[in-house]
Write a protein that holds these residues in place. Structure first.
Motif, PDB file in Angstrom:
ATOM      1  N   UNK A   1      -4.114  18.483 -24.498  1.00 33.97           N
ATOM      2  CA  UNK A   1      -4.607  18.130 -23.169  1.00 33.97           C
ATOM      3  C   UNK A   1      -4.719  16.608 -23.036  1.00 33.97           C
ATOM      4  N   UNK A   2      -5.028  15.941 -24.138  1.00 35.58           N
ATOM      5  CA  UNK A   2      -5.091  14.481 -24.146  1.00 35.58           C
ATOM      6  C   UNK A   2      -4.184  13.956 -25.252  1.00 35.58           C
ATOM      7  N   UNK A   3      -3.315  13.008 -24.898  1.00 36.91           N
ATOM      8  CA  UNK A   3      -2.456  12.346 -25.878  1.00 36.91           C
ATOM      9  C   UNK A   3      -2.617  10.841 -25.737  1.00 36.91           C
ATOM     10  N   UNK A   4      -2.951  10.205 -26.828  1.00 36.82           N
ATOM     11  CA  UNK A   4      -3.092   8.746 -26.868  1.00 36.82           C
ATOM     12  C   UNK A   4      -2.142   8.251 -27.955  1.00 36.82           C
ATOM     13  N   UNK A   5      -1.175   7.422 -27.570  1.00 35.50           N
ATOM     14  CA  UNK A   5      -0.155   6.969 -28.520  1.00 35.50           C
ATOM     15  C   UNK A   5      -0.014   5.447 -28.503  1.00 35.50           C
ATOM     16  N   UNK A   6      -0.300   4.836 -29.638  1.00 37.29           N
ATOM     17  CA  UNK A   6      -0.061   3.408 -29.826  1.00 37.29           C
ATOM     18  C   UNK A   6      -0.729   2.503 -28.812  1.00 37.29           C
ATOM     19  N   UNK A   7      -1.942   2.858 -28.397  1.00 32.29           N
ATOM     20  CA  UNK A   7      -2.630   2.099 -27.345  1.00 32.29           C
ATOM     21  C   UNK A   7      -3.249   0.815 -27.905  1.00 32.29           C
ATOM     22  N   UNK A   8      -2.972  -0.286 -27.221  1.00 36.73           N
ATOM     23  CA  UNK A   8      -3.542  -1.580 -27.584  1.00 36.73           C
ATOM     24  C   UNK A   8      -4.183  -2.211 -26.347  1.00 36.73           C
ATOM     25  N   UNK A   9      -5.229  -3.001 -26.587  1.00 38.68           N
ATOM     26  CA  UNK A   9      -5.897  -3.672 -25.474  1.00 38.68           C
ATOM     27  C   UNK A   9      -6.568  -4.962 -25.930  1.00 38.68           C
ATOM     28  N   UNK A  10      -6.270  -6.039 -25.202  1.00 36.47           N
ATOM     29  CA  UNK A  10      -6.946  -7.317 -25.415  1.00 36.47           C
ATOM     30  C   UNK A  10      -7.950  -7.539 -24.297  1.00 36.47           C
ATOM     31  N   UNK A  11      -9.099  -8.090 -24.626  1.00 36.50           N
ATOM     32  CA  UNK A  11     -10.053  -8.558 -23.631  1.00 36.50           C
ATOM     33  C   UNK A  11     -10.204 -10.049 -23.879  1.00 36.50           C
ATOM     34  N   UNK A  12      -9.690 -10.841 -22.936  1.00 35.66           N
ATOM     35  CA  UNK A  12      -9.597 -12.282 -23.199  1.00 35.66           C
ATOM     36  C   UNK A  12      -8.533 -12.510 -24.258  1.00 35.66           C
TER      37      UNK A  12
ATOM     38  N   UNK B   1      -9.238   5.673 -20.891  1.00 43.24           N
ATOM     39  CA  UNK B   1      -9.007   7.109 -20.689  1.00 43.24           C
ATOM     40  C   UNK B   1      -9.336   7.549 -19.266  1.00 43.24           C
ATOM     41  N   UNK B   2     -10.363   6.949 -18.678  1.00 42.05           N
ATOM     42  CA  UNK B   2     -10.766   7.351 -17.320  1.00 42.05           C
ATOM     43  C   UNK B   2     -10.126   6.478 -16.246  1.00 42.05           C
ATOM     44  N   UNK B   3      -9.226   5.598 -16.649  1.00 38.41           N
ATOM     45  CA  UNK B   3      -8.451   4.824 -15.681  1.00 38.41           C
ATOM     46  C   UNK B   3      -9.133   3.603 -15.113  1.00 38.41           C
ATOM     47  N   UNK B   4     -10.239   3.154 -15.724  1.00 38.39           N
ATOM     48  CA  UNK B   4     -10.931   1.969 -15.209  1.00 38.39           C
ATOM     49  C   UNK B   4     -10.208   0.680 -15.588  1.00 38.39           C
ATOM     50  N   UNK B   5      -9.578   0.680 -16.760  1.00 42.06           N
ATOM     51  CA  UNK B   5      -8.750  -0.461 -17.170  1.00 42.06           C
ATOM     52  C   UNK B   5      -7.438   0.077 -17.734  1.00 42.06           C
ATOM     53  N   UNK B   6      -6.405  -0.773 -17.738  1.00 43.76           N
ATOM     54  CA  UNK B   6      -5.093  -0.361 -18.207  1.00 43.76           C
ATOM     55  C   UNK B   6      -4.850  -0.855 -19.630  1.00 43.76           C
ATOM     56  N   UNK B   7      -4.187  -0.045 -20.452  1.00 39.63           N
ATOM     57  CA  UNK B   7      -3.807  -0.535 -21.778  1.00 39.63           C
ATOM     58  C   UNK B   7      -2.710  -1.582 -21.672  1.00 39.63           C
ATOM     59  N   UNK B   8      -2.675  -2.503 -22.621  1.00 42.13           N
ATOM     60  CA  UNK B   8      -1.601  -3.492 -22.661  1.00 42.13           C
ATOM     61  C   UNK B   8      -0.313  -2.869 -23.189  1.00 42.13           C
ATOM     62  N   UNK B   9      -0.486  -1.952 -24.123  1.00 41.70           N
ATOM     63  CA  UNK B   9       0.642  -1.214 -24.698  1.00 41.70           C
ATOM     64  C   UNK B   9       0.214   0.222 -24.943  1.00 41.70           C
ATOM     65  N   UNK B  10       1.222   1.116 -25.071  1.00 36.51           N
ATOM     66  CA  UNK B  10       0.922   2.491 -25.428  1.00 36.51           C
ATOM     67  C   UNK B  10       0.860   3.432 -24.242  1.00 36.51           C
ATOM     68  N   UNK B  11       0.652   4.708 -24.546  1.00 38.51           N
ATOM     69  CA  UNK B  11       0.695   5.772 -23.545  1.00 38.51           C
ATOM     70  C   UNK B  11      -0.573   6.618 -23.627  1.00 38.51           C
TER      71      UNK B  11
END
Length: 303
Positions: A3-14, A49-59
């Motif tokens: 139901x949930x798939x998270x693949x290679x997700x990356x995120x920078x803040x600043x 996951x809830x769509x408030x911010x976008x990942x820089x990379x990944x699905x």
């Protein structure tokens, strides 16, 4: 089905890399725990996951829908309860749920079913400002359940609840998952609560998933088991135990032999000890708790 798939997700803040290639999946009907210390990346992951911010990379996919490419359908399958649900205090519990149902164009039957599920039928027509924190949490869960989501995200859902409120909330979540086939993703710092609630748990630290493991109320499901053996001849028993090929380690501690063996080999251990004419006083399995595993993976060892 995942139901949930998270693949290679990356995120920078600043300039800081907060999430460093996180991957995991949550199966249909599964209750999945998400554990880590403050600053580990839990909140940032949940916000993605809830769509408030976008990942820089990944699905990120919810019920097969990519949250970036098919946001509306992805979020249509999602429900969420954060620490303090947003509710109208001047309205009754039922009126709060009916407001949400009207906006989502849901039938009154959906509201009635949710009221029964969360166990608030006796107080549902009271003003929410008269509710205890536990009742507000249950109503918040009910609001999130209205659209019959395939995935529910709970962020520190039992914060501030007394033991009775925690037990009530846990049973509602388990019931919803079982009866509706709903998947639940729960982030919490209360380790005992996660152990009682979840089927599997991901340990996150430093923006990385350290491990994803099965969990039960008895402890962690691992490849090794720890057995405690009390005998009439400890030194002889220790020599015998060390000769078994399914034994990883064995030592004497406080008059007992602590044996690490392959998972599922505890009956074999007893059988071989009896064959070797070792006088057995007591044998039992020492369950590895979630707290111990958390300390190993996240804190670098048991304190």
């Amino acid at each position: 089905m995942n139901v949930l798939e998270v693949k290679g997700v990356k995120k920078k803040l600043g300039k800081k890399q907060i999430i460093k290639g996180v991957s995991f999946e949550v199966e249909e009907g599964e209750i999945f725990g998400f554990l880590g210390p403050n600053g580990a990346g839990k909140t940032t992951t949940i916000r993605m996951l809830v769509g408030l911010i976008k990942p820089d990379e990944g699905i990120i996919k919810i019920a097969g829908h990519d949250i970036q490419k098919d946001r509306e359908n992805a979020l249509a399958n999602l429900g969420a309860v954060v620490e303090n649900p947003e509710l109208y205090g001047y309205l009754s519990g039922r009126e709060n749920l009916m407001q949400i149902a009207r906006v989502r164009k849901l039938k009154k039957q959906n509201v009635d079913e949710v009221i029964e599920l969360i166990g608030l039928h006796d107080r549902i027509d009271d003003k929410v400002k008269k509710y205890s924190l536990g009742m507000k949490q249950r109503l918040g869960l009910g609001a999130a359940l209205l659209g019959e989501p395939k995935l529910m995200i709970l962020d520190e859902p039992t914060n501030g609840l007394d033991p009775s409120g925690i037990l009530d909330f846990r049973e509602i979540v388990k019931k919803a998952a079982k009866e509706r086939g709903m998947s639940v993703f729960v982030s919490s710092h209360i380790l005992s609560e996660v152990q009682h609630l979840c089927d599997r748990v991901a340990f996150i630290n430093g923006g990385e998933i350290k491990s994803v493991e099965s969990v039960s109320e008895d402890g962690m499901a691992t490849e090794k088991e720890t057995m405690v053996v009390a005998t009439t001849e400890d030194n002889k028993a220790l020599d015998v135990v060390k000769s078994f090929d399914f034994v990883h380690t064995a030592n004497i501690n406080d008059g007992q032999i602590i044996v690490s063996i392959k998972s599922g080999y505890s009956p074999k251990l007893v059988e071989e000890l009896v064959k070797s004419n070792v006088g057995i006083v007591e044998v039992y399995k020492r369950h590895k708790g979630l707290e111990q595993r958390y300390m190993e993976l996240v804190e670098g060892g048991v304190r």
